[in-house]
Design a protein around this motif. Structure first.
Motif, short mmCIF file in Angstrom:
data_model
loop_
_atom_site.label_atom_id
_atom_site.label_comp_id
_atom_site.label_asym_id
_atom_site.label_seq_id
_atom_site.Cartn_x
_atom_site.Cartn_y
_atom_site.Cartn_z
N GLY A 834 0.82 -1.20 0.00
CA GLY A 834 0.00 0.00 0.00
C GLY A 834 0.85 1.25 0.00
O GLY A 834 2.05 1.21 -0.26
N ARG A 835 0.20 2.36 0.31
CA ARG A 835 0.89 3.65 0.34
C ARG A 835 1.19 4.06 1.77
O ARG A 835 0.70 3.47 2.73
CB ARG A 835 0.03 4.73 -0.33
CG ARG A 835 -0.21 4.48 -1.81
CD ARG A 835 -0.84 5.71 -2.46
NE ARG A 835 -1.01 5.50 -3.90
CZ ARG A 835 -2.17 5.27 -4.49
NH1 ARG A 835 -3.27 5.19 -3.78
NH2 ARG A 835 -2.25 5.11 -5.79
N GLN A 836 1.99 5.10 1.92
CA GLN A 836 2.24 5.70 3.22
C GLN A 836 2.05 7.20 3.09
O GLN A 836 1.96 7.74 1.98
CB GLN A 836 3.64 5.37 3.72
CG GLN A 836 4.76 5.90 2.84
CD GLN A 836 6.13 5.41 3.25
OE1 GLN A 836 6.81 4.74 2.48
NE2 GLN A 836 6.54 5.72 4.46
N HIS A 841 2.23 6.63 -4.65
CA HIS A 841 2.32 5.78 -5.83
C HIS A 841 3.73 5.18 -5.93
O HIS A 841 4.23 4.63 -4.96
CB HIS A 841 1.91 6.55 -7.08
CG HIS A 841 1.43 5.66 -8.18
ND1 HIS A 841 0.46 4.70 -7.98
CD2 HIS A 841 1.80 5.55 -9.48
CE1 HIS A 841 0.25 4.05 -9.11
NE2 HIS A 841 1.05 4.55 -10.03
N THR A 842 4.39 5.28 -7.07
CA THR A 842 5.69 4.61 -7.22
C THR A 842 6.86 5.47 -6.74
O THR A 842 8.02 5.09 -6.93
CB THR A 842 5.93 4.21 -8.68
OG1 THR A 842 6.07 5.38 -9.49
CG2 THR A 842 4.79 3.36 -9.20
N GLY A 843 6.59 6.62 -6.16
CA GLY A 843 7.64 7.44 -5.58
C GLY A 843 8.39 8.31 -6.54
O GLY A 843 9.29 9.06 -6.13
N THR A 898 -0.30 -4.01 12.81
CA THR A 898 -0.23 -5.08 11.82
C THR A 898 -0.36 -6.40 12.55
O THR A 898 0.39 -6.66 13.50
CB THR A 898 1.12 -5.03 11.06
OG1 THR A 898 1.21 -3.78 10.38
CG2 THR A 898 1.22 -6.16 10.05
N PRO A 899 -1.30 -7.26 12.19
CA PRO A 899 -1.53 -8.49 12.95
C PRO A 899 -0.39 -9.49 12.77
O PRO A 899 0.41 -9.39 11.83
CB PRO A 899 -2.83 -9.04 12.37
CG PRO A 899 -2.88 -8.50 10.98
CD PRO A 899 -2.23 -7.15 11.04
N ARG A 900 -0.34 -10.43 13.66
CA ARG A 900 0.66 -11.49 13.55
C ARG A 900 0.42 -12.28 12.26
O ARG A 900 -0.70 -12.48 11.81
CB ARG A 900 0.57 -12.44 14.75
CG ARG A 900 0.96 -11.81 16.08
CD ARG A 900 1.48 -12.85 17.04
NE ARG A 900 2.71 -13.49 16.54
CZ ARG A 900 3.34 -14.48 17.17
NH1 ARG A 900 2.86 -14.97 18.30
NH2 ARG A 900 4.44 -15.00 16.65
N GLY A 901 1.53 -12.69 11.65
CA GLY A 901 1.43 -13.44 10.41
C GLY A 901 1.27 -12.60 9.18
O GLY A 901 1.11 -13.12 8.07
N VAL A 902 1.32 -11.26 9.34
CA VAL A 902 1.14 -10.34 8.22
C VAL A 902 2.29 -9.33 8.23
O VAL A 902 2.75 -8.90 9.30
CB VAL A 902 -0.21 -9.59 8.33
CG1 VAL A 902 -0.34 -8.52 7.26
CG2 VAL A 902 -1.37 -10.58 8.23
N VAL A 903 2.76 -8.94 7.06
CA VAL A 903 3.71 -7.84 6.94
C VAL A 903 3.17 -6.84 5.93
O VAL A 903 2.41 -7.20 5.02
CB VAL A 903 5.13 -8.32 6.52
CG1 VAL A 903 5.74 -9.18 7.61
CG2 VAL A 903 5.09 -9.06 5.19
N PHE A 904 3.57 -5.59 6.10
CA PHE A 904 3.11 -4.52 5.20
C PHE A 904 4.32 -3.79 4.63
O PHE A 904 5.23 -3.40 5.37
CB PHE A 904 2.23 -3.51 5.95
CG PHE A 904 1.90 -2.30 5.13
CD1 PHE A 904 0.86 -2.33 4.21
CD2 PHE A 904 2.62 -1.11 5.27
CE1 PHE A 904 0.55 -1.21 3.44
CE2 PHE A 904 2.32 0.01 4.51
CZ PHE A 904 1.28 -0.04 3.60
N ILE A 905 4.33 -3.60 3.28
CA ILE A 905 5.42 -2.89 2.62
C ILE A 905 4.82 -1.84 1.68
O ILE A 905 4.01 -2.18 0.82
CB ILE A 905 6.33 -3.84 1.81
CG1 ILE A 905 6.95 -4.90 2.73
CG2 ILE A 905 7.43 -3.06 1.11
CD1 ILE A 905 7.83 -5.89 2.00
N PRO A 906 5.21 -0.57 1.81
CA PRO A 906 4.78 0.44 0.83
C PRO A 906 5.50 0.22 -0.49
O PRO A 906 6.64 -0.26 -0.52
CB PRO A 906 5.20 1.76 1.48
CG PRO A 906 6.28 1.41 2.43
CD PRO A 906 6.02 0.01 2.90
N PHE A 907 4.86 0.60 -1.60
CA PHE A 907 5.42 0.26 -2.90
C PHE A 907 6.07 1.45 -3.60
O PHE A 907 6.21 1.48 -4.82
CB PHE A 907 4.36 -0.38 -3.82
CG PHE A 907 3.11 0.42 -4.03
CD1 PHE A 907 3.06 1.40 -5.00
CD2 PHE A 907 1.97 0.17 -3.28
CE1 PHE A 907 1.90 2.13 -5.23
CE2 PHE A 907 0.81 0.89 -3.49
CZ PHE A 907 0.78 1.88 -4.46
#
Length: 964
Positions: A834-836, A841-843, A898-907
């Motif tokens: 997702g975004r931050q 978008h793509t920065g 962020t729940p356990r078992g999940v990771v989040f990365i901005p794109f």
């Protein structure tokens, strides 16, 4: 006497009172100060600001009221019938001048200068509104008062964007109200008492170390320069002020550029209908990307024999190793000639075009027209395919329109807000302020998302469901409403179809059966469902967390069913709103920049629509829908025997080498093209794979319209010229069209933008026929549908009928479809992208903005603290995130939302491109990739590329550091 003339104002009760002998007409409850301002009468004021709650603490606006012993603050005192007020009596003026003198006596001798036209004027205005009023009231400071000046404090320059000089603070509290009541960020406070009282950030931290999100509302509110943009320290004289629209997210905030020496030195929020002066960090402090030394300024052609590096490891600053400079004549001939040659050799199906949702409506319209009439196919698409295509598919199917039913700030009339699959404080920060304002007034927010983000702090109930289980959770709510007899039967009878099928399908979806699947207790599901069904008005707003799944269309179908069975649509505060991610996603889709639709969502395979556009454009058109973004990537690598194999492509303002899923495949496809034309403002990852690169214009460098998430068509105006030989996008598109053999001849300034708009208006007559170019120049913003010049536009639609053939909503049952790729023993985690807040978008734009880069310079992966402990890593450590398609090395950020078992990365970070790992599996209806779910594994350690200063204009910081 100035009487109210606005029709809305005429509906209010009015009273008459006397002000300095003049009869004043005031609205019931209106303050003396606001009534006076409306009649052109100035009363000094400092703590008051239009739109903010009046505080009455500076006492600069006191007036004398007949029959009262004490002076009254006019900003807080309501006018009443027969009241006699004196703002210019000897007593009132003496008190006003005394307040101004005392405040001015505390000011530093050398303060931050304010706006002035001459050096002498600058000196007078060095303390902003305080100096302005002191000059107008002829106030000078007596030496004995200056000698009693408070102890001076040092300036705080710790924040990348803003300077703090509390020497100039008059403690008017405007910044506190701006932060706590307008933006609801709760960073600025008022500490201590008496002589020691002061403005503080958090627990008296330096501003740069506080939790400030850099929205800059405090800067815009401050009347003295105690808080101000760093870019305006010193003389604030500017050469021009140019009104426009923010070029980032889909909220569509209206802005004013302050231009000096052909550079944008600062940005102010304008009182537009979507933002009412509010901005976020990107809109206020992220505009200097246009002045980056990395701007493309000359056409470039790939050097002979230089291969295309699909690994995208080439440094965009070293483009001269790959490309040579060319004239516009040579570059255009090469670009269009290469495309035309492929079409002539292989036929109409071999070319494709990616347009942009970051440009104007006129560019989007002309680009899709070029592909359809010049390339000869419907192979045209843009980032909507990667954002809300599933939402649009469900909305067109269910309600007959792909646009929102209600505008964002209509939540003012909501008693309940369901936010699902969205992180608005990061993705739509100004829209988030309306949600937070509503929560403060008592509106119940339900935040439904696998990740609990900042908006969760304001939620009445939090539904942290398991990733990919949206349908299970929503069907459980629909089940509850039907089972407990909470449906709006009259609405269903009069305005809905297919309810019985929905009712039958829902029988297996009780909250008790769905709770183990979605992870929400059944009693919570029932409680939220009951509240949604019985509350006065409920609005549903969602983001890409709903749409970017293989079941994205089903997710949106459930939301349509939820509002329909409860009658929560077609009235104030109730409806459906997919929040648009880019500044012109709505407009680009409206203008036909999608493969299966002509402008205004008329299907290309509809005989009547097809015939109309063939006549309108005087050209034979393809009757078959074109390929979508991801399908085009597959068609590029198709065997030569495939007649639909894509061999050439024109990319205008998009960056699929960063935004597409499974980037290894996408980059391989782009590198495999026989001819790739890229039109952009920077050497993007996509441009590095091009055969020819055409330098284009940034948003502040051109004239055009955009349509925001609220269906507002808004005018953007040119503030500065493009750098070097860069050209307006609209001009470049027309030149490519001419090179393809099209006889285009749009006349007028700015490449005929007004003429292109008027043609588009005819093509979209059912939506914007009442919005002429002249009207937009006058009004800046008009909401569609708008069918006549007198039509004010409709902020709420579906109040009487839906846009379907029979005027009724079509309810479509949905069943659980699992994610295409599930975690297993080898890949046990789920990746969400997702975004931050700071990057977009793509920065390519925001990472070249100095302030934004300084705040968030490094890619991070967000993890739950318990997962970090289990993996044996701490915040800041490097881990490797790997899927079946690719991997990245990246630094860890702790985030217990962020729940356990999940990771989040901005794109947004090319050095840690999240889409290296994402799954290209498509929603079968919306044809959107499953960005929001793929299986990954985490490995402690690895190598993370930290790009220092990618977005800065300081060459000394433009280095790459590899961290083991």
């Amino acid at each position: 006497m100035n009487a109210p003339t606005n029709p809305k104002e005429l509906q209010l009760q009015t009273v008459e009172f006397k002000l300095d002998g003049q009869t004043i007409v005031s609205y019931e409850g209106e303050t003396i100060l606001k009534a006076a301002k409306r009649h052109g009468i100035d009363i000094p004021h400092l703590c008051f600001k239009d739109g903010y709650r009046a505080d009455g603490n500076c006492r600069a606006c006191v007036v004398e009221i007949n029959g009262e012993r004490t002076l009254a603050p006019s900003c807080c005192r309501s006018a009443t019938a027969g009241m006699e007020v004196k703002a210019k009596s000897e007593r009132a003026i003496k008190s006003q001048k005394l307040v101004l003198e005392m405040l001015l006596s505390d000011m530093p001798d050398e303060g931050f200068k304010w706006v002035g036209d001459t050096p002498a004027e600058e000196k007078k205005q060095q303390h902003g509104e305080l100096s302005t009023w002191a000059t107008r009231m002829d106030v000078t400071v007596r030496p004995e008062l200056k000698a009693m000046r408070r102890e001076q404090v040092g300036a705080d320059y710790s924040h990348p964007a803003m300077a703090v000089n509390l020497d100039a603070c008059i403690q008017c509290n405007r910044c506190v109200r701006a932060c706590r009541e307008e933006q609801v960020n709760d960073v600025i406070g008022y500490a201590n008492r008496g002589h020691h009282s002061e403005i503080v950030f958090d627990l008296n931290d330096p501003m740069g170390d506080s939790t400030c999100v850099a929205c800059g509302e405090c800067v815009q509110a401050c009347p003295t320069g105690a808080l101000m943009p760093k870019g305006l320290i010193g003389s604030q004289t500017v050469d021009a002020k140019v009104d426009s629209v923010c070029p980032f997210c889909g909220v569509g905030c209206q802005i004013t550029y302050n231009v000096k020496d052909d550079k944008i030195v600062s940005v102010e929020g304008r009182d537009g209908p979507a933002n009412h002066e509010r901005l976020c960090v990107k809109g206020r402090f992220g505009m200097d990307y246009i002045h980056s030394p990395q701007r493309l300024t000359k056409p470039l052609i790939r050097k002979a024999g230089v291969p295309k590096d699909e690994t995208a490891t080439q440094d965009p600053q070293n483009w001269s190793e790959i490309f040579r400079e060319a004239t516009w004549e040579e570059a255009l001939a090469f670009a269009a000639g290469g495309l035309k040659k492929l079409k002539d050799q292989y036929g109409n199906k071999v070319l494709a075009g990616f347009g942009s949702a970051k440009g104007s409506n006129e560019e989007a319209y002309l680009f899709q027209k070029l592909v359809r009439t010049g390339f000869g196919s419907n192979n045209v698409d843009h980032c909507t395919r990667l954002c809300h295509a599933s939402s649009v598919a469900a909305l067109l199917e269910g309600v007959g329109s792909g646009a929102v039913s209600n505008q964002v700030n209509d939540v003012e009339h909501s008693s309940m807000i369901l936010l699902i699959g969205s992180n608005p404080t990061a993705n739509h920060p100004v829209a988030a302020t309306w949600f937070k304002n509503a929560a403060k007034r008592g509106t119940k927010i339900v935040h439904a998302d696998p990740r609990m983000t900042d908006i969760s702090k304001h939620a009445w109930r939090k539904l942290q469901f398991k990733p990919g289980t949206d349908v299970a959770m929503l069907n459980a709510m629909i089940y509850t409403i039907i089972e407990e007899g909470l449906v709006d039967q009259k609405f269903l009878n009069d305005r809905a179809n297919n309810y019985e099928a929905l009712k039958e399908n829902i029988k297996g979806y009780s909250p008790e059966a769905m709770a183990p699947i979605c992870g929400i207790p059944p009693e919570t599901l029932r409680e939220v469902a009951r509240e949604f069904a019985t509350t006065k008005s409920a609005m549903v707003l969602w983001g890409m967390g709903i749409s970017q799944h293989v079941h994205g269309t089903d997710n949106a179908r459930c939301l349509i069913a939820l509002v329909s069975i409860t009658g929560q649509i077609g009235k104030p505060g109730s409806g459906l709103h997919p929040l648009r991610g880019q500044n012109n996603v709505q407009g680009a889709s409206d203008a036909g920049l999608i493969p299966m639709m002509f402008p205004n969502y008329q299907r290309v395979d509809n005989e009547a629509a097809h015939a109309w556009f063939e006549k309108f454009w005087d050209t034979p058109l393809d009757k078959k829908p074109g390929y979508t973004v991801v399908e085009i990537m597959h068609k590029i690598t198709a065997p030569d025997s495939d007649p639909d194999k894509i061999r050439g492509m024109y990319v205008e303002g998009e960056n699929p080498a960063m935004s597409d899923p499974d980037l290894n495949h996408a980059r391989h496809a782009l590198a495999s093209l026989e001819h790739l034309v890229v039109q952009d403002i920077f050497m993007t990852e996509t441009a590095l794979l091009a055969d020819v690169v055409l330098p284009a214009s940034a948003w502040p460098e051109k004239v055009g319209t955009v349509s925001n998430t609220d269906r507002m068509v808004q005018m953007g105006k040119k503030a500065i010229n493009p750098p070097g030989d860069a050209k307006p996008d609209l001009w470049i598109i027309q030149e490519i069209a001419k090179g393809m053999g099209l006889n285009w001849n749009y006349q007028g300034p700015d490449a005929g933008v007004a003429e292109v708009y008027e043609e588009m208006r005819q093509a979209m007559h059912a939506a914007i026929s009442g919005i002429t170019w002249d009207r937009l120049e006058r009004e800046s913003s008009v909401t569609y549908p708008c069918l006549t010049p007198e039509d004010p536009g409709r902020p709420i639609v579906f109040d009487d009928a839906f846009a379907t053939a029979d005027g009724k909503v079509k309810l479509v049952p949905a069943d659980i479809i699992p994610a295409n790729e599930r975690p297993d023993a080898d890949y046990p985690f789920v990746l969400i992208t997702g975004r931050q807040l700071e990057h977009w978008h793509t920065g390519s734009m925001t990472r070249r903005a100095t302030v934004l880069d300084a705040i968030e310079p490094m890619a991070t992966v967000s993890m739950n603290g318990e997962d970090m402990t289990q993996l044996g890593v701490s915040a800041g450590d490097v881990i490797t995130v790997q899927s079946r398609r690719g991997e990245v090395g990246i630094h860890v950020r702790r985030d217990d939302g962020t729940p356990r078992g999940v990771v989040f990365i901005p794109f947004a970070y090319y050095e840690a491109a999240a889409n290296m790992m994402t799954n290209p599996a498509l929603d079968p209806v919306g044809k959107i990739p499953e960005f929001k779910y793929c299986a990954v594994k985490l490995v402690k350690g690895g190598k993370a590329a930290v790009v220092l200063g990618y977005g800065t204009n300081d060459p000394e910081r433009q280095t790459v550091v590899a961290t083991a």
